[in-house]
Design a protein around this motif. Structure first.
Motif, PDB file in Angstrom:
ATOM      1  N   GLY A 420    -121.972  42.644 -22.175  1.00  0.00           N
ATOM      2  CA  GLY A 420    -123.136  41.778 -22.141  1.00  0.00           C
ATOM      3  C   GLY A 420    -122.739  40.314 -22.006  1.00  0.00           C
ATOM      4  O   GLY A 420    -123.385  39.560 -21.273  1.00  0.00           O
ATOM      5  N   MET A 421    -121.678  39.931 -22.697  1.00  0.00           N
ATOM      6  CA  MET A 421    -121.214  38.561 -22.642  1.00  0.00           C
ATOM      7  C   MET A 421    -120.745  38.194 -21.238  1.00  0.00           C
ATOM      8  O   MET A 421    -121.090  37.146 -20.697  1.00  0.00           O
ATOM      9  N   LEU A 422    -119.974  39.096 -20.615  1.00  0.00           N
ATOM     10  CA  LEU A 422    -119.486  38.828 -19.258  1.00  0.00           C
ATOM     11  C   LEU A 422    -120.611  38.849 -18.250  1.00  0.00           C
ATOM     12  O   LEU A 422    -120.602  38.106 -17.266  1.00  0.00           O
ATOM     13  N   GLY A 423    -121.594  39.722 -18.487  1.00  0.00           N
ATOM     14  CA  GLY A 423    -122.738  39.760 -17.587  1.00  0.00           C
ATOM     15  C   GLY A 423    -123.475  38.426 -17.558  1.00  0.00           C
ATOM     16  O   GLY A 423    -123.979  37.996 -16.521  1.00  0.00           O
ATOM     17  N   GLU A 424    -123.538  37.772 -18.725  1.00  0.00           N
ATOM     18  CA  GLU A 424    -124.193  36.467 -18.797  1.00  0.00           C
ATOM     19  C   GLU A 424    -123.330  35.371 -18.186  1.00  0.00           C
ATOM     20  O   GLU A 424    -123.822  34.484 -17.486  1.00  0.00           O
ATOM     21  N   LYS A 425    -122.036  35.403 -18.468  1.00  0.00           N
ATOM     22  CA  LYS A 425    -121.147  34.334 -18.004  1.00  0.00           C
ATOM     23  C   LYS A 425    -120.846  34.434 -16.514  1.00  0.00           C
ATOM     24  O   LYS A 425    -120.605  33.423 -15.853  1.00  0.00           O
ATOM     25  N   PHE A 426    -120.837  35.669 -15.966  1.00  0.00           N
ATOM     26  CA  PHE A 426    -120.516  35.861 -14.546  1.00  0.00           C
ATOM     27  C   PHE A 426    -121.614  36.695 -13.892  1.00  0.00           C
ATOM     28  O   PHE A 426    -121.420  37.871 -13.555  1.00  0.00           O
ATOM     29  N   PRO A 427    -122.794  36.113 -13.712  1.00  0.00           N
ATOM     30  CA  PRO A 427    -123.930  36.884 -13.195  1.00  0.00           C
ATOM     31  C   PRO A 427    -123.726  37.401 -11.780  1.00  0.00           C
ATOM     32  O   PRO A 427    -124.432  38.313 -11.350  1.00  0.00           O
ATOM     33  N   GLY A 428    -122.761  36.866 -11.045  1.00  0.00           N
ATOM     34  CA  GLY A 428    -122.506  37.351  -9.697  1.00  0.00           C
ATOM     35  C   GLY A 428    -121.473  38.454  -9.635  1.00  0.00           C
ATOM     36  O   GLY A 428    -121.183  38.981  -8.555  1.00  0.00           O
ATOM     37  N   ALA A 429    -120.897  38.829 -10.767  1.00  0.00           N
ATOM     38  CA  ALA A 429    -119.834  39.835 -10.766  1.00  0.00           C
ATOM     39  C   ALA A 429    -120.395  41.249 -10.685  1.00  0.00           C
ATOM     40  O   ALA A 429    -121.532  41.519 -11.057  1.00  0.00           O
ATOM     41  N   GLN A 430    -119.568  42.139 -10.181  1.00  0.00           N
ATOM     42  CA  GLN A 430    -119.850  43.566 -10.218  1.00  0.00           C
ATOM     43  C   GLN A 430    -118.950  44.186 -11.279  1.00  0.00           C
ATOM     44  O   GLN A 430    -117.910  43.620 -11.610  1.00  0.00           O
ATOM     45  N   PHE A 431    -119.365  45.320 -11.819  1.00  0.00           N
ATOM     46  CA  PHE A 431    -118.676  45.900 -12.966  1.00  0.00           C
ATOM     47  C   PHE A 431    -118.297  47.347 -12.723  1.00  0.00           C
ATOM     48  O   PHE A 431    -119.119  48.145 -12.276  1.00  0.00           O
TER      49      PHE A 431
END
Length: 496
Positions: A420-431
């Motif tokens: 969740g933290m990375l989703g907020e910090k890097f909204p353009g990333a894929q996971f």
């Protein structure tokens, strides 16, 4: 990338180096800070960090840099940077994540096994932390080395291995902020702390539950008194705590009674749960060590999958104020305390979940008892956006190449605050969230094991996805809308 050549490289690396390293890692009782308040003085965390650091530095990866970052008052973090190779882009980035802290011992290990006693039986490596999540650093670097061994291009890669995930990753945001300039803006995040529905294909995590938990305490007396003298006059602290829990949970069905702790389950997730139920069948519940005659909480397999991934659920994971049976006298005890672990739906705000939990348990205490709830965690879950085409294709090709079967998509019942933290910090990333915690692997419990062939397979799949990330990057397809793929935990790995 030649998939067969990559798999041969990875299999050999696992057999010759990674499994022996994990054997030594399992011997280290580096419990997460929540379970070892004296972790600094005990030094076990530093031993685990040193083991991984030494192995990583010994690898032949041109240009790789490694730093053990230590912010004051926080657990250490291993930061590794591998420059782009063979024509890959340094202005793009793949971030690979894992953790090295462990859950506590837990009782019930089979004879000859134990949390800090590594045992290899067939394809299984038993012991605490090998699968959750000690293999992550080794697997991440092995995937990159498999590409470099055949001259395949890849973008710049960053590996982050934290040391407090099992305590809720409370140190990680500070490290991500501290290292922001060095991390850059990853367009792909690979998380290796999840699991799998079986060991026959790559599993993809589509959602993670949140978690609200802490210590609920009920006090009724300043000291214990004779139970014959006091019972019937002094309310039992156990009965009062039972009353409070009945406000939260239906004791007959396990359903959480607070409407605000439920969410509407998206139609897409219901459809995926139906597919998981079809593929796994009774393995949905057979994977758990039920006692003879014990039955699961229903017989609708799709609903059981949704119970595990999208509905709130309460577990009592510890108790205090209750003496062991051998020393329990006829005493009406002054207090009872329970450790609560309330799993929250993926889209429910963790802070709100914690507030609702406090409200329902603390208001109007029965008989004027002294009731307190010390919240230790209030973490928001995560629900994945739709897959972008290149990543969906890469994941399926990886599963077909390595396992001969298509990838599967499933929500996870555990919590990985990092996502969740990375989703907020890097909204353009894929996971890509994947892992090795499958049937009977029992993360956090007794007889935890790493399924070695699955570890090899997941590593090979990660190599394929990193290779295809390079191609997508050249086509300009790795920026924009976020997406997700990977496996499913405890896990209760938990994550956490």
């Amino acid at each position: 990338m030649d998939a067969s050549q990559a798999k041969q490289f990875i299999d050999a690396k696992w057999d010759a180096e990674i499994v022996p390293q994990l054997v030594e890692y399992i011997r280290i009782p580096n419990k997460s800070p929540m379970f070892d308040a004296d972790w600094v003085a005990n030094g076990h965390m530093d031993r685990a960090v040193a083991l991984m650091e030494a192995w990583a530095r010994a690898q032949d990866i041109p240009g790789m840099t490694l730093e053990v970052v230590r912010l004051e008052g926080r657990t250490p973090l291993i930061f590794i940077e591998v420059p782009a190779a063979n024509g890959g882009r340094d202005d793009d980035c793949v971030l690979l994540y894992g953790h090295l802290d462990k859950q506590p011992e837990m009782t019930g290990w089979d004879a000859g096994k134990g949390p800090w006693e590594p045992v290899i039986e067939g394809d299984r490596l038993y012991g605490r932390g090998g699968a959750d999540d000690g293999y992550a650093l080794f697997g991440s670097l092995a995937a990159v080395m498999a590409l470099q061994a055949q001259g395949a291009p890849h973008a710049r890669c960053v590996v982050l291995v934290e040391a407090c995930e099992e305590s809720g990753s409370y140190d990680l945001p500070a490290y991500v902020d501290h290292l922001a300039a060095r991390i850059g803006k990853p367009s792909l995040v690979v998380c290796l702390d999840s699991g799998c529905g079986n060991y026959d294909q790559l599993w993809c995590t589509t959602s993670l539950r949140g978690l609200a938990g802490g210590n609920l305490t009920v006090k009724v007396l300043s000291e214990g008194v004779h139970s014959g003298d006091a019972s019937g006059i002094v309310p039992s602290s156990f009965r009062i705590i039972r009353q409070l829990l009945s406000r939260l949970e239906d004791e007959d069905t396990g359903r959480i009674l607070v409407d605000g702790l439920h969410v509407e389950i998206p139609a897409e997730r219901r459809a995926q749960a139906a597919k998981v139920a079809e593929v796994l069948g009774t393995e949905v519940y057979d994977k758990f060590p039920f006692l003879p005659g014990m039955t699961p909480m229903g017989d609708d397999l799709q609903e059981l999958v949704l119970n595990r991934t999208w509905r709130p659920a309460l577990s009592i994971t510890g108790a205090d104020g209750i003496p062991p049976l051998a020393s329990a006298g006829n005493v009406l005890r002054p207090h009872t305390a329970l450790k609560l672990s309330l799993r929250l739906p993926p889209t429910l705000d963790g802070k709100r979940g914690g507030e609702l939990l406090q409200d329902v348990l603390l208001r109007d205490p029965p008989n004027g008892a002294e009731v307190s709830l010390h919240l230790e965690k209030a973490s928001t879950g995560w629900n994945a956006p739709a897959l972008v085409p290149w990543l969906e294709g890469a994941i399926d090709r990886a599963s077909q190449e390595v396992f001969g079967k298509p990838a599967m998509y499933m929500g996870e019942g555990g919590t990985i605050p990092f996502m969740g933290m990375l989703g907020e910090k890097f909204p353009g990333a894929q996971f890509m969230i994947t892992g090795v915690l499958g049937p009977h692997s029992n993360a956090h419990g007794p007889n935890e094991f790493l399924h070695i062939p699955m570890g090899k397979g997941v590593t090979a799949c990660v190599a394929r996805v990193i290779a295809e990330h390079h191609a997508a990057s050249l086509r300009g397809e790795t920026t924009g809308v976020a997406a997700v793929a990977g496996g499913s935990h405890h896990g209760e790995h938990g994550c956490c």
